[in-house]
Write a protein that holds these residues in place. Sequence first.
Motif, PDB file in Angstrom:
ATOM      1  N   LYS A 236       6.015  -4.745  -5.802  1.00  0.00           N
ATOM      2  CA  LYS A 236       6.859  -3.721  -5.181  1.00  0.00           C
ATOM      3  C   LYS A 236       7.340  -2.654  -6.159  1.00  0.00           C
ATOM      4  O   LYS A 236       7.888  -1.651  -5.751  1.00  0.00           O
ATOM      5  CB  LYS A 236       8.113  -4.361  -4.564  1.00  0.00           C
ATOM      6  CG  LYS A 236       7.874  -5.548  -3.667  1.00  0.00           C
ATOM      7  CD  LYS A 236       9.186  -6.083  -3.156  1.00  0.00           C
ATOM      8  CE  LYS A 236       9.007  -7.337  -2.318  1.00  0.00           C
ATOM      9  NZ  LYS A 236       8.581  -8.489  -3.104  1.00  0.00           N
TER      10      LYS A 236
ATOM     11  N   THR B 160       9.607  -4.799   0.378  1.00  0.00           N
ATOM     12  CA  THR B 160       8.873  -3.615   0.813  1.00  0.00           C
ATOM     13  C   THR B 160       9.188  -3.306   2.271  1.00  0.00           C
ATOM     14  O   THR B 160       9.101  -4.180   3.130  1.00  0.00           O
ATOM     15  CB  THR B 160       7.361  -3.820   0.649  1.00  0.00           C
ATOM     16  OG1 THR B 160       7.072  -4.083  -0.730  1.00  0.00           O
ATOM     17  CG2 THR B 160       6.590  -2.582   1.089  1.00  0.00           C
TER      18      THR B 160
ATOM     19  N   TRP C 180       7.293   1.421  -5.770  1.00  0.00           N
ATOM     20  CA  TRP C 180       7.774   2.180  -4.620  1.00  0.00           C
ATOM     21  C   TRP C 180       9.177   2.736  -4.844  1.00  0.00           C
ATOM     22  O   TRP C 180      10.006   2.129  -5.519  1.00  0.00           O
ATOM     23  CB  TRP C 180       7.799   1.318  -3.365  1.00  0.00           C
ATOM     24  CG  TRP C 180       6.515   0.646  -2.991  1.00  0.00           C
ATOM     25  CD1 TRP C 180       6.357  -0.656  -2.625  1.00  0.00           C
ATOM     26  CD2 TRP C 180       5.206   1.224  -2.927  1.00  0.00           C
ATOM     27  NE1 TRP C 180       5.046  -0.925  -2.333  1.00  0.00           N
ATOM     28  CE2 TRP C 180       4.313   0.209  -2.515  1.00  0.00           C
ATOM     29  CE3 TRP C 180       4.710   2.500  -3.180  1.00  0.00           C
ATOM     30  CZ2 TRP C 180       2.953   0.437  -2.344  1.00  0.00           C
ATOM     31  CZ3 TRP C 180       3.350   2.723  -3.023  1.00  0.00           C
ATOM     32  CH2 TRP C 180       2.497   1.708  -2.616  1.00  0.00           C
TER      33      TRP C 180
ATOM     34  N   SER D 287       5.407   3.576   2.126  1.00  0.00           N
ATOM     35  CA  SER D 287       5.964   2.359   1.539  1.00  0.00           C
ATOM     36  C   SER D 287       7.169   2.681   0.663  1.00  0.00           C
ATOM     37  O   SER D 287       7.166   3.651  -0.090  1.00  0.00           O
ATOM     38  CB  SER D 287       4.910   1.652   0.678  1.00  0.00           C
ATOM     39  OG  SER D 287       3.741   1.402   1.416  1.00  0.00           O
TER      40      SER D 287
ATOM     41  N   HIS E  46      -1.623   3.961   5.577  1.00  0.00           N
ATOM     42  CA  HIS E  46      -0.675   3.668   4.519  1.00  0.00           C
ATOM     43  C   HIS E  46      -0.749   4.679   3.379  1.00  0.00           C
ATOM     44  O   HIS E  46      -1.764   4.767   2.673  1.00  0.00           O
ATOM     45  CB  HIS E  46      -0.919   2.261   3.952  1.00  0.00           C
ATOM     46  CG  HIS E  46      -0.602   1.161   4.917  1.00  0.00           C
ATOM     47  ND1 HIS E  46       0.685   0.755   5.161  1.00  0.00           N
ATOM     48  CD2 HIS E  46      -1.400   0.398   5.699  1.00  0.00           C
ATOM     49  CE1 HIS E  46       0.661  -0.225   6.061  1.00  0.00           C
ATOM     50  NE2 HIS E  46      -0.587  -0.461   6.401  1.00  0.00           N
ATOM     51  N   ASP E  47       0.316   5.465   3.207  1.00  0.00           N
ATOM     52  CA  ASP E  47       0.495   6.325   2.039  1.00  0.00           C
ATOM     53  C   ASP E  47      -0.656   7.305   1.814  1.00  0.00           C
ATOM     54  O   ASP E  47      -0.965   7.657   0.671  1.00  0.00           O
ATOM     55  CB  ASP E  47       0.704   5.462   0.783  1.00  0.00           C
ATOM     56  CG  ASP E  47       1.903   4.537   0.927  1.00  0.00           C
ATOM     57  OD1 ASP E  47       3.002   5.048   1.214  1.00  0.00           O
ATOM     58  OD2 ASP E  47       1.748   3.313   0.776  1.00  0.00           O
TER      59      ASP E  47
ATOM     60  N   HIS F 176       8.512  -0.292   5.393  1.00  0.00           N
ATOM     61  CA  HIS F 176       7.611   0.791   5.787  1.00  0.00           C
ATOM     62  C   HIS F 176       8.322   1.800   6.685  1.00  0.00           C
ATOM     63  O   HIS F 176       9.053   1.413   7.602  1.00  0.00           O
ATOM     64  CB  HIS F 176       6.387   0.233   6.515  1.00  0.00           C
ATOM     65  CG  HIS F 176       5.467  -0.532   5.622  1.00  0.00           C
ATOM     66  ND1 HIS F 176       4.560  -1.446   6.084  1.00  0.00           N
ATOM     67  CD2 HIS F 176       5.331  -0.518   4.276  1.00  0.00           C
ATOM     68  CE1 HIS F 176       3.886  -1.961   5.073  1.00  0.00           C
ATOM     69  NE2 HIS F 176       4.339  -1.401   3.956  1.00  0.00           N
TER      70      HIS F 176
END
Length: 280
Positions: free
Chosen positions: A170, A77, A173, A70, A43-44, A79
Amino acid sequence: MFPLSHQCDYHLHSTASDGALPPAAVMHLAAEQGIRELALTDHDTFAGLSEARLAAQELNLTLIEGMEFSCNWQGMTIHLVALWPQGVTASAQELAAVQEQNRWQRAKRILEKLARAGIPLTLDEIVEKAGGRVPGRPHFAQVLVEQGHVKNHGQAFRKFLGAGKIGDVKSHWLEMDAALEDLLATEAFCILAHPLRYKLTRSKRVRLIKAFAAAGGQAMELVSGRQDVAQTASLLKLAEELGLKLSWGSDFHAPGPACPAPGNFAALPAACRPLSQLLA
């Protein structure tokens, strides 16, 4: 010679984000499961790629460098699995650094919201569970369980961390169209991750996939872990209508019955081709 599609897994996590195994161990487990081509998609972050790259070379695996990015779409959210078949670019590294800072801000915001709900956790406690890296919600869940606020990981998400709960932050993002614009500028191949996992009606899921395609998205995860054959067929039809390429993966996070192992996903249609072949 390209591997067969069922020997490929393009969605795997390690301890570089919220997985349970170090990157090298993920590569070894994947090889044991018969995987020959794979992507590490933490993730990220790209933090696990150096270790994964060395292990993949030793095991003669084809590693596609990636990240699960994300973003927001209509208040939820979403992905995106972003892959760099030719290797991560400098601009991708810069974008990942921004995402990492966003994750630190999100972690602090989750702590603030939990504290207001009468659960005063500390950042040090959460970061320890993340091995010193930027923490994700599963690390918050671990601390909530250990301190007795909830009975198990699932209850932590149902009460505090899941969609719509106080820990579902959230605001940091990018919107999906902006995220796609930034990713494509880094030479990423952009895939909509696990479209069946979002809590959406069928019509709203179709709108999400169409919005993704309209914003420049290139592929969709046709299969993510275990799913019904009819669901796969429905997604395949929509992907063909929109001109989206096909990807798939286990979304592996940890060994055990609760999580599909690398390569453990539903049957793939004949239309699926290894991405190394597709992107060559």
